[in-house]
Design a protein around this motif. Structure first.
Motif, PDB file in Angstrom:
ATOM      1  N   THR A 663      73.231  10.841  79.679  1.00 43.91           N
ATOM      2  CA  THR A 663      72.940  10.847  78.236  1.00 43.91           C
ATOM      3  C   THR A 663      71.437  10.727  77.996  1.00 43.91           C
ATOM      4  O   THR A 663      70.861  11.456  77.182  1.00 43.91           O
ATOM      5  N   ALA A 664      70.787   9.821  78.720  1.00 42.68           N
ATOM      6  CA  ALA A 664      69.333   9.630  78.576  1.00 42.68           C
ATOM      7  C   ALA A 664      68.590  10.914  78.951  1.00 42.68           C
ATOM      8  O   ALA A 664      67.632  11.316  78.269  1.00 42.68           O
ATOM      9  N   ARG A 665      69.054  11.575  80.006  1.00 39.66           N
ATOM     10  CA  ARG A 665      68.393  12.814  80.455  1.00 39.66           C
ATOM     11  C   ARG A 665      68.556  13.921  79.410  1.00 39.66           C
ATOM     12  O   ARG A 665      67.622  14.679  79.144  1.00 39.66           O
ATOM     13  N   LYS A 666      69.741  13.993  78.805  1.00 37.72           N
ATOM     14  CA  LYS A 666      69.975  15.018  77.770  1.00 37.72           C
ATOM     15  C   LYS A 666      69.025  14.804  76.593  1.00 37.72           C
ATOM     16  O   LYS A 666      68.451  15.752  76.059  1.00 37.72           O
ATOM     17  N   LYS A 667      68.847  13.530  76.190  1.00 36.88           N
ATOM     18  CA  LYS A 667      67.942  13.226  75.074  1.00 36.88           C
ATOM     19  C   LYS A 667      66.508  13.614  75.403  1.00 36.88           C
ATOM     20  O   LYS A 667      65.726  13.946  74.514  1.00 36.88           O
ATOM     21  N   LEU A 668      66.160  13.545  76.683  1.00 31.52           N
ATOM     22  CA  LEU A 668      64.799  13.918  77.113  1.00 31.52           C
ATOM     23  C   LEU A 668      64.686  15.421  77.377  1.00 31.52           C
ATOM     24  O   LEU A 668      63.611  15.915  77.719  1.00 31.52           O
ATOM     25  N   ALA A 669      65.833  16.126  77.241  1.00 31.72           N
ATOM     26  CA  ALA A 669      65.917  17.560  77.551  1.00 31.72           C
ATOM     27  C   ALA A 669      65.588  17.821  79.028  1.00 31.72           C
ATOM     28  O   ALA A 669      64.952  18.813  79.387  1.00 31.72           O
ATOM     29  N   TRP A 670      66.030  16.918  79.901  1.00 27.03           N
ATOM     30  CA  TRP A 670      65.879  17.093  81.342  1.00 27.03           C
ATOM     31  C   TRP A 670      67.199  17.607  81.913  1.00 27.03           C
ATOM     32  O   TRP A 670      68.269  17.346  81.375  1.00 27.03           O
ATOM     33  N   ASP A 671      67.114  18.272  83.058  1.00 25.35           N
ATOM     34  CA  ASP A 671      68.327  18.743  83.740  1.00 25.35           C
ATOM     35  C   ASP A 671      69.203  17.557  84.111  1.00 25.35           C
ATOM     36  O   ASP A 671      68.701  16.504  84.500  1.00 25.35           O
ATOM     37  N   VAL A 672      70.517  17.755  83.993  1.00 29.94           N
ATOM     38  CA  VAL A 672      71.450  16.694  84.376  1.00 29.94           C
ATOM     39  C   VAL A 672      71.971  16.999  85.776  1.00 29.94           C
ATOM     40  O   VAL A 672      72.623  17.982  86.001  1.00 29.94           O
TER      41      VAL A 672
END
Length: 672
Positions: A663-672
């Motif tokens: 979830t944190a990565r999605k908010k940062l627009a980073w690959d999951v």
């Protein structure tokens, strides 16, 4: 007549209100009693430890003690069952003698009128104050020693010269033309003032160390602390009978304690240790009970205040004592680590073999292999004496705060006025260990055949050097998704859970999912003993984490003792700075699956104050108050950007961490 009528009406109204009140509490009471009863059913037993503990040496020693009829903490835990539901829920109050009071359906308030919410909040604040005092007492001892070493009052070298210069710059001290000693003295004074300030003023360590984003958050909430002494004093005052009556204000005091735990007890203590003893350096050591040696004078270092332990190890390595040990028929003198003094000396002096955290201490004594057990402060269970007496192991205490009936005491005064006697005390202790070796030749040894190699001594300085001058490669791997997230794995072990199992289970799942682990304190023992701190431990990793680690890095980086949380936080903060995001927005977490004491309350809270979510398999005693529970398990998200997460099932806890990191990565627009 009118007065009497008014009085009757008032009484009737009061009665109705009370009925409503009871009804409301009935539901709450039934709910939390059901939850606590269910939770209690999940508690481990000694039989579970014997069959399920992840360390085979632990399983063997518990069974061995069982066969010998010698009691340990797992026996005593079983005898406590069923555990007090009021204590577990946090709704027992003994802060005055109008009680003790407990909240039930029949009595929804204490004698003074305190509700469940207030009682739970006050109990949590007192626990946090205990945690700040515990780590703070250890830190204060090292700070005072640094001050005495700097002034020449005691003959102790200041080893961490570069650290002294770095810290002096951090505090903005004038360094031109000053000796390392005079700077170390100024640093010690700042640390001691932040610990004990009585006249409210600027907290210099907090101002120098805490990210500006955090300082703003704390100021806006009105929870910036004055000093450890002030906040502990204020907590004990406010939680005495009929003082603080607002549960939410009691929780503000709880939060203040989390900040001072972080800034004074941990960061302050770490600065003093690094200046005095030097920073950690990476080395390879042996771990677990199979590393116990049969023909050596064996000394265990146990506790959290490494002053005298450090001196004892240095003394034992002098020619005088090496010769004395050989003349007594031993091949040499060997040191072993229990808890944090063992970890501190392990990575600074080398040659100290880590064996166990607090709950496993009795198992180590029961091997019969130890001639002298050197105990300073904290997590030294009184029960250890009974086991030591069975095996003629001499127990020596060194600190006035930690006396054990039946132990020999060779220590310094509580005001530290005789620290110049450290060499003489160390001399007596090593001599006593050699005498004990000669007296114990007939004692039966039982040493389980399990030992592994472990890499220890990681920290920001080492990692920066290893990666070519900066930890940017770690930050890049995190952003690119080679590393899904990073956790700090810490905390004690808890008899409610199969010994060390939650720590190991969580680590297994996270590593498979490419989450990098920093470990320190008691949780680092199972990691070191079971191969996670070795390069071979990469077998437990997902592909991208394995690829990132390369041929030379273990998947669990051992940062050292419990106050080395400071080194971990420094590394997290540096990575956050390189990525340009506050800690609260990154896939970082503090994970203490088996926390078990007031220091554990303080540590998890300290990380949350810094913006880390914390994750645990052990509930805090808050289930008796929906308000306090909701506040901690989610309500602080809005205030601090972080909260507390609990699931007694380690597998579910690990999945929660993975999900939150995604979830944190999605908010940062980073690959999951």
């Amino acid at each position: 007549m009118g007065d009497k009528k008014h009085s009757q009406t008032h009484d009737a109204d009061h009665h109705d209100h009370d009925d409503h009140h009871h009804h409301h509490h009935d539901n709450d009471f039934t709910d939390y009693m059901a939850a606590v009863t269910e939770y209690r059913r999940s508690f481990a037993s000694k039989a579970d430890v014997m069959s399920q503990a992840p360390d085979p040496a632990v399983r063997e020693m518990v069974a061995y003690m069982d066969s010998m009829g010698i009691e340990n903490c797992f026996d005593r835990f079983d005898k406590q069952k069923p555990h007090c539901a009021f204590g577990l829920a946090g709704i027992c109050c003994k802060n005055c003698s109008l009680g003790p009071c407990k909240i039930t359906e029949k009595s929804p308030r204490g004698t003074c009128g305190a509700t469940a919410d207030l009682i739970v909040a006050r109990n949590m604040a007192r626990a946090a104050a205990g945690g700040v005092a515990a780590h703070g007492a250890r830190a204060r001892e090292v700070m005072l020693t640094l001050k005495k070493a700097a002034s020449g009052e005691i003959d102790l070298p200041i080893v961490g010269k570069n650290k002294v210069l770095g810290v002096a710059n951090m505090y903005g001290l004038e360094t031109e033309g000053k000796t390392i000693e005079s700077l170390a003295g100024e640093i010690a004074d700042i640390l001691l003032e932040d610990m004990s300030r009585t006249v409210p003023g600027k907290h210099r360590t907090l101002t120098a160390v805490a990210p500006p984003e955090r300082q703003q958050v704390w100021n806006d909430l009105g929870i910036t602390p004055i000093s450890s002494y002030h906040e502990i004093f204020e907590t004990l005052h406010a939680t005495t009978v009929a003082t603080q009556g607002d549960w939410r204000k009691a929780m503000d005091q709880f939060l203040r304690l989390g900040i001072t735990f972080s800034m004074n007890s941990v960061v302050g203590g770490s600065i003093a240790s690094d200046c005095l003893f030097g920073i950690p350096t990476r080395s390879t050591i042996k771990a677990n009970l199979g590393a116990l040696k049969k023909d050596f004078v064996n000394i265990a270092i146990h506790g959290h205040a490494p002053l005298l332990a450090t001196e004892v190890i240095k003394t034992a390595r002098t020619e005088k004592f090496v010769t004395m040990a050989k003349e007594a028929g031993a091949q040499g003198i060997q040191f072993y680590g229990i808890c944090c003094s063992g970890l501190s000396t392990m990575y600074r002096l080398g040659g100290v073999i880590p064996l166990s955290n607090a709950n496993g201490a009795e198992l180590v004594v029961a091997t019969g292999a130890l001639d002298l057990w050197l105990a300073d402060i904290q997590e030294v269970f009184p029960g250890i004496m009974d086991v030591a007496n069975c095996f003629k192991t001499v127990v020596v205490t060194t600190n006035e705060s930690n006396r054990l009936p039946g132990a020999e005491h060779i220590g310094y005064k509580r005001d530290l006025s005789d620290l110049n006697r450290l060499p003489e005390l160390a001399d007596r202790i090593v001599t006593r260990a050699i005498e004990s070796f000669k007296n114990r030749l007939d004692v039966k040894r039982h040493i389980p055949p399990y030992e592994v190699e472990a890499e220890v001594g990681f920290g920001l300085e080492y990692l920066s050097e290893y990666y070519g001058g900066s930890v940017k490669p770690i930050a890049d791997a995190l952003k690119e998704g080679k590393i899904l997230g990073i956790i700090n794995l810490a905390g004690c072990t808890n008899t409610r859970i199969v010994f060390e199992k939650a720590i190991v289970d969580v680590a297994d799942i996270l590593l498979k999912n490419n989450i990098l682990i920093f470990a320190n304190g008691c949780a680092s023992f199972p990691m070191a003993k079971l191969g996670y701190c070795s390069v071979k431990g990469q077998d437990k990793c997902g592909n991208s984490l394995k690829e990132f680690l390369g041929s030379d890095m273990p998947p669990v980086m051992h940062f050292g003792e419990c106050i080395d949380n400071a080194h971990a936080v420094g590394t997290f903060a540096t990575i956050a700075g390189l990525l340009g995001h506050p800690i609260k927005d990154l896939p970082f977490a503090e994970v203490t699956p088996e926390w078990s004491n007031e220091k554990g309350v303080g540590a998890a809270l300290a990380f949350r104050m810094l913006g880390f979510d914390s994750y645990h398999c052990v509930h805090a005693p808050v289930q008796g108050s929906k308000k306090v529970m909701d506040f901690l398990y989610g309500g602080t998200r809005e205030l601090l950007g972080s909260c507390m997460n609990v699931d007694p099932d380690p597998e579910k806890l690990a999945q929660m961490i993975i999900s939150d990191f995604k979830t944190a990565r999605k908010k940062l627009a980073w690959d999951v």
